[in-house]
Design an enzyme around this catalytic site. Structure first.
Site, PDB file in Angstrom:
ATOM      1  CB  CYS A 106      -4.003   4.873  -4.217  1.00 65.27           C
ATOM      2  SG  CYS A 106      -5.109   3.789  -3.288  1.00 65.27           S
ATOM      3  CB  THR A 107      -1.926  -0.535  -4.170  1.00 64.79           C
ATOM      4  OG1 THR A 107      -2.695  -0.536  -2.960  1.00 64.79           O
ATOM      5  CG2 THR A 107      -0.466  -0.277  -3.839  1.00 64.79           C
ATOM      6  CD  GLU A 108      -6.570  -0.136  -2.762  1.00 56.74           C
ATOM      7  OE1 GLU A 108      -6.298  -1.047  -1.974  1.00 56.74           O
ATOM      8  OE2 GLU A 108      -6.082   1.022  -2.654  1.00 56.74           O
ATOM      9  CB  THR A 135      -0.907   0.034   1.244  1.00 55.86           C
ATOM     10  OG1 THR A 135      -1.394   1.372   1.445  1.00 55.86           O
ATOM     11  CG2 THR A 135      -0.167  -0.368   2.499  1.00 55.86           C
ATOM     12  CG  ASN A 136       1.367   3.929  -3.227  1.00 61.37           C
ATOM     13  OD1 ASN A 136       2.461   4.267  -3.652  1.00 61.37           O
ATOM     14  ND2 ASN A 136       0.544   3.147  -3.921  1.00 61.37           N
ATOM     15  CB  THR A 137      -1.936   5.297   2.444  1.00 58.75           C
ATOM     16  OG1 THR A 137      -2.604   5.844   1.302  1.00 58.75           O
ATOM     17  CG2 THR A 137      -2.251   6.137   3.677  1.00 58.75           C
TER      18      THR A 137
END
Length: 231
Positions: free
Chosen positions: A197-199, A83-85
């Site tokens: 963002c990975t999504e 995840t980036n966040t």
């Protein structure tokens, strides 16, 4: 082959993309029935996202550090935070480990530098867009200028991530809103767009726009495979 540690579940939708991309890449590099050696720990994202929105980052770091230590104990040679966040607390997680973290911003920025990109637009959660832990790392360590959308556009991006993409909901109207934001950033000087963002890559793909896209999930996964294979 080194064992890849995956700290996932944030959300599981994008973790599934990581798992698929890593195994497909190993098969590409090695052929036959080869697949990746992976140690995966998937957290309950509902707990994490509540703490995120309450600003309780230390509590998220505690949860993820415990999970990461479990991954290390399982035999992982290095760790991906999928995840980036949550790279906001990467240093806290890494301080609890003896294995290294392959940082998603570094993997992405290395690709940008390799491609000669000097200025990018960043689409991500509100936390990643408004805070410096990600974009400033790219600016300071790699010399790539990072632009973010205006506050109204940031809200649109953030809400679609949490209310749709993390739930596996893909809507054409949401894609169109993202594409309009991408076009605005491009018109403002962004040479390319980082899907930070990975999504987001579940919704927006290169086929949808002429603006060059950098999918952090795919880049992070490929770098993990290269490290695993010693390439």
């Amino acid at each position: 082959m080194k064992t890849i540690g995956m700290l996932g579940g944030m959300s599981w939708e994008s973790t599934a993309s990581y798992y698929k991309a890593i195994n497909e890449s190993v098969r590409h590099h090695l052929g036959g029935l080869h697949s990746a050696k992976i140690c995966l720990y998937s957290v309950d994202f509902d707990e994490i996202q509540h703490l995120q929105h309450q600003g309780k980052w230390a509590e998220t770091a505690d949860i993820l550090s415990k999970a990461a230590k479990g991954i290390e104990a399982g035999g992982a040679d290095f760790l991906l935070i999928c995840t980036n966040t949550m790279h906001k607390v990467a240093s806290q997680i890494e301080s609890s480990l003896t294995i290294p973290i392959l940082h998603i911003a570094d993997a992405t920025a290395n690709k940008l530098v390799s491609d000669g990109v000097k200025k990018v637009g960043l689409l991500a959660t509100r936390f990643t867009m408004e805070q410096d832990f990600y974009k400033q790392r790219v600016i300071d360590k790699f010399g790539v200028d990072v632009m973010v959308p205006n506050l109204d556009d940031q809200k649109v991006i953030h809400d679609i991530i949490y209310n749709e993409l993390c739930l596996g909901i893909i809507q054409e109207d949401s894609r169109n809103q993202y594409l309009e934001i991408i076009d605005r950033l491009h018109q403002q000087g962004a040479e390319a767009i980082v899907l930070g963002c990975t999504e987001i890559a579940l919704l927006v793909k290169q086929e949808h726009t002429s603006v060059r896209l950098y999918d952090t999930t795919a880049i992070h996964a490929e770098q993990a495979v290269l490290l695993s294979l010693g390439k």
